[in-house]
Design an enzyme around this catalytic site. Structure first.
Site, mmCIF file in Angstrom:
data_model
loop_
_atom_site.group_PDB
_atom_site.id
_atom_site.type_symbol
_atom_site.label_atom_id
_atom_site.label_comp_id
_atom_site.label_asym_id
_atom_site.label_seq_id
_atom_site.Cartn_x
_atom_site.Cartn_y
_atom_site.Cartn_z
ATOM 1 N N PRO A 243 0.810 -1.217 0.000
ATOM 2 C CA PRO A 243 0.000 0.000 0.000
ATOM 3 C C PRO A 243 0.846 1.271 0.000
ATOM 4 O O PRO A 243 1.870 1.340 0.661
ATOM 5 C CB PRO A 243 -0.790 -0.088 1.307
ATOM 6 C CG PRO A 243 -0.717 -1.503 1.723
ATOM 7 C CD PRO A 243 0.532 -2.077 1.149
ATOM 8 N N THR A 244 0.404 2.271 -0.749
ATOM 9 C CA THR A 244 1.076 3.568 -0.785
ATOM 10 C C THR A 244 0.975 4.219 0.584
ATOM 11 O O THR A 244 -0.071 4.217 1.200
ATOM 12 C CB THR A 244 0.396 4.487 -1.823
ATOM 13 O OG1 THR A 244 0.372 3.801 -3.051
ATOM 14 C CG2 THR A 244 1.149 5.786 -1.977
ATOM 15 N N GLY A 245 2.074 4.756 1.051
ATOM 16 C CA GLY A 245 2.052 5.434 2.346
ATOM 17 C C GLY A 245 2.491 4.524 3.469
ATOM 18 O O GLY A 245 2.611 4.937 4.602
ATOM 19 N N CYS A 246 2.739 3.257 3.159
ATOM 20 C CA CYS A 246 3.278 2.325 4.151
ATOM 21 C C CYS A 246 4.786 2.379 4.094
ATOM 22 O O CYS A 246 5.369 2.203 3.032
ATOM 23 C CB CYS A 246 2.835 0.896 3.839
ATOM 24 S SG CYS A 246 1.398 0.411 4.763
ATOM 25 N N VAL A 247 5.406 2.623 5.227
ATOM 26 C CA VAL A 247 6.859 2.754 5.178
ATOM 27 C C VAL A 247 7.543 1.506 5.729
ATOM 28 O O VAL A 247 7.005 0.858 6.602
ATOM 29 C CB VAL A 247 7.339 3.974 5.983
ATOM 30 C CG1 VAL A 247 8.647 4.480 5.391
ATOM 31 C CG2 VAL A 247 6.311 5.079 5.931
#
Lengths: 100, 127, 110
Positions: free
Chosen positions: C106-110
């Site tokens: 997922p985008t925004g998962c670091v």
């Protein structure tokens, strides 16, 4: 409130400068860097537009010098800044909008 | 993720989209950055001006040029609490478009009022 | 990296996410889950299927906060909460379930 708008494209190639000027307030500033610096001097097709601007206009002098344009007269409405001057402009404004 | 950033600094971000989708990577990169800003619970708004308005055009079918149809992702922005999508009316009109051509609900702003929106922001990111 | 299944090899990235979305089928999800010692129940599948539909509609793998909210809307409040989802997917509901669903991280998962 004031925004420092940075433009880096020559208006002879891209319309970024005019697109920027059509959307900013009187109290804002515009800094011409890189290829945009070519219209900071007198004698260009954009001299009239830039001479009539209500905004404060700046040009980054190393970019002007790199293009061999320091032998031309700066537009009356234009102020040349060096790199420390660039930094000062950034700190004097509340935000920076770099027009890509 | 939400808990980790609770109490952190929240800034007002305005993403300015000025390029048509698909021809360059700007539009997709902007969208990903918007999602990251939102995932970090920042106050995110997006402004579409100049060719950027084409990013919101309905009926995009980029499969034929083997590009992902990321226009669908604009519909997910509401779930990311990015509810403020602004579109400049003059940019739409110049391109023969109207609000009905857009795939999401937006707020129209005039060219003369764009700076008022910019004035409310902490950070401007232009694509 | 790659996942081996029925004599075929499926490319994954260094974190085990499937490289090619179109390669996915339920058996791949099962193999991925086995590697994590996770036995996929009906409830697990419900989330995986939800994610695949979500991706089809929005072309994006949702961040965990968005996933939780959206699951709540679709499957009810007793499922749309962190406790329920983390019990199913202890490695993080968005990250782990997206992996089994063949979606990117997922985008925004670091």
């Amino acid at each position: 409130m004031a925004t420092l708008n940075i433009v880096n494209k020559s208006p002879f190639e891209k319309r970024t400068l005019e697109q920027c000027l059509s959307r900013i307030a009187e109290g804002d500033s515009v800094l011409l860097i890189e290829d945009a610096s070519v219209v900071a001097v007198t004698g260009t097709a954009y001299a009239e537009l830039l001479s009539g601007c209500a905004q404060k206009l700046y040009v980054l002098s190393p970019d002007l010098a790199a293009r061999g344009l320091t032998d031309k007269e700066l537009l009356g409405t234009m102020t040349a800044v060096d790199y420390p001057g660039f930094v000062e402009l950034v700190t004097e404004h509340e935000r920076v909008h770099s027009w890509l | 993720m939400e808990d980790e950033y609770e109490g952190g600094v929240v800034k007002k971000f305005l993403y300015v989209n000025r390029r048509a989708p698909h021809g360059t990577v700007y539009a997709l990169e902007s969208l990903e950055t918007v999602l990251i800003g939102a995932a970090f619970d920042q106050d995110v708004s997006v402004l579409f001006i100049d060719d950027g308005v084409f990013q919101l055009k309905k009926q995009q079918q980029p499969e034929g040029i083997e590009v992902k149809n990321f226009s669908k992702t604009f519909r997910a922005l509401e779930m990311y609490d990015v509810e403020q999508l602004f579109v400049e009316s003059e940019s739409l009109a110049e391109r023969g478009l109207s609000e009905d051509d857009l795939l999401v609900d937006v707020e129209l702003v005039s060219r003369a009022s764009v700076h008022e929106l910019v004035d409310q922001q902490d950070v401007i990111l232009s694509f | 990296m790659a996942i081996e299944l029925n004599g075929k090899s499926y490319e994954t990235d260094e974190e085990g996410y499937l490289e090619n979305l179109a390669d996915w089928d339920p058996d791949i999800a099962k193999v991925m889950a086995e590697l994590d010692d996770c036995d996929l129940s009906e409830n697990h599948w419900e989330v995986i299927n939800f994610l695949r539909e979500y991706y089809e509609e929005y072309q994006i793998a949702p961040a965990v906060r968005v996933l939780t909210k959206a699951i709540g809307k679709k499957l009810g409040k007793d499922k749309g909460n962190s406790k329920y989802l983390y019990e199913l997917y202890p490695y993080g509901p968005a990250k782990q379930a997206c992996k089994y669903a063949g979606l990117p991280k997922p985008t925004g998962c670091v």
